[in-house]
Write a protein that holds these residues in place. Structure first.
Motif, PDB file in Angstrom:
ATOM      1  N   GLU A  38     -43.556 -55.393 -42.679  1.00 35.04           N
ATOM      2  CA  GLU A  38     -42.821 -56.391 -43.453  1.00 35.04           C
ATOM      3  C   GLU A  38     -41.931 -55.757 -44.521  1.00 35.04           C
ATOM      4  O   GLU A  38     -41.232 -56.451 -45.247  1.00 35.04           O
ATOM      5  CB  GLU A  38     -43.800 -57.365 -44.107  1.00 35.04           C
ATOM      6  N   GLY A  39     -41.982 -54.435 -44.642  1.00 41.19           N
ATOM      7  CA  GLY A  39     -41.144 -53.738 -45.608  1.00 41.19           C
ATOM      8  C   GLY A  39     -41.795 -53.528 -46.963  1.00 41.19           C
ATOM      9  O   GLY A  39     -41.141 -53.081 -47.899  1.00 41.19           O
ATOM     10  N   ASP A  40     -43.082 -53.857 -47.084  1.00 40.80           N
ATOM     11  CA  ASP A  40     -43.794 -53.676 -48.347  1.00 40.80           C
ATOM     12  C   ASP A  40     -44.271 -52.241 -48.496  1.00 40.80           C
ATOM     13  O   ASP A  40     -44.468 -51.525 -47.521  1.00 40.80           O
ATOM     14  CB  ASP A  40     -45.008 -54.605 -48.422  1.00 40.80           C
ATOM     15  N   GLU A  51     -45.144 -45.893 -47.472  1.00 48.37           N
ATOM     16  CA  GLU A  51     -43.868 -46.584 -47.572  1.00 48.37           C
ATOM     17  C   GLU A  51     -43.058 -46.350 -46.291  1.00 48.37           C
ATOM     18  O   GLU A  51     -43.088 -45.259 -45.718  1.00 48.37           O
ATOM     19  CB  GLU A  51     -43.089 -46.048 -48.775  1.00 48.37           C
ATOM     20  N   LYS A  75     -37.044 -45.386 -37.983  1.00 44.45           N
ATOM     21  CA  LYS A  75     -37.951 -45.703 -39.086  1.00 44.45           C
ATOM     22  C   LYS A  75     -39.149 -44.775 -39.008  1.00 44.45           C
ATOM     23  O   LYS A  75     -39.600 -44.409 -37.924  1.00 44.45           O
ATOM     24  CB  LYS A  75     -38.420 -47.149 -38.999  1.00 44.45           C
TER      25      LYS A  75
END
Length: 89
Positions: A38-40, A51, A75
């Motif tokens: 979720e990008g947290d 991260e 990513k």
């Protein structure tokens, strides 16, 4: 230390069954992965921070043929160890 050894150590330290320790270990990993997806950022005090990072697209060279190739954006997961662990190691 592999996963089974980790689960055994957790079960011993937490004074619980290996099944409960296994479920907790799996839940921890799954929760971290969902948060990263979720990008947290996931920060565990005294341990470190997980991260998601994005590697920019770039041009590389095939070492066998010396041909230039385009490497797409990707990513990756970055882990930054906590200061107190750095000092121990």
């Amino acid at each position: 230390m592999n996963k089974n050894q980790l689960v055994s150590a957790i079960a011993t330290k937490a004074n619980c069954s290996k099944e409960v320790a296994q479920d907790c270990c799996d839940a921890l990993v799954e929760t971290i992965m969902e948060a990263l997806k979720e990008g947290d950022k996931v920060a565990l005090a005294g341990f470190g921070t997980f991260e998601m990072k994005v590697r920019a697209a770039r041009t590389g060279i095939n070492p066998a043929t010396k041909e230039k190739i385009d490497i797409p954006e990707s990513k990756t997961i970055n882990f930054k160890v906590a200061k107190n662990i750095k000092e121990i190691i």
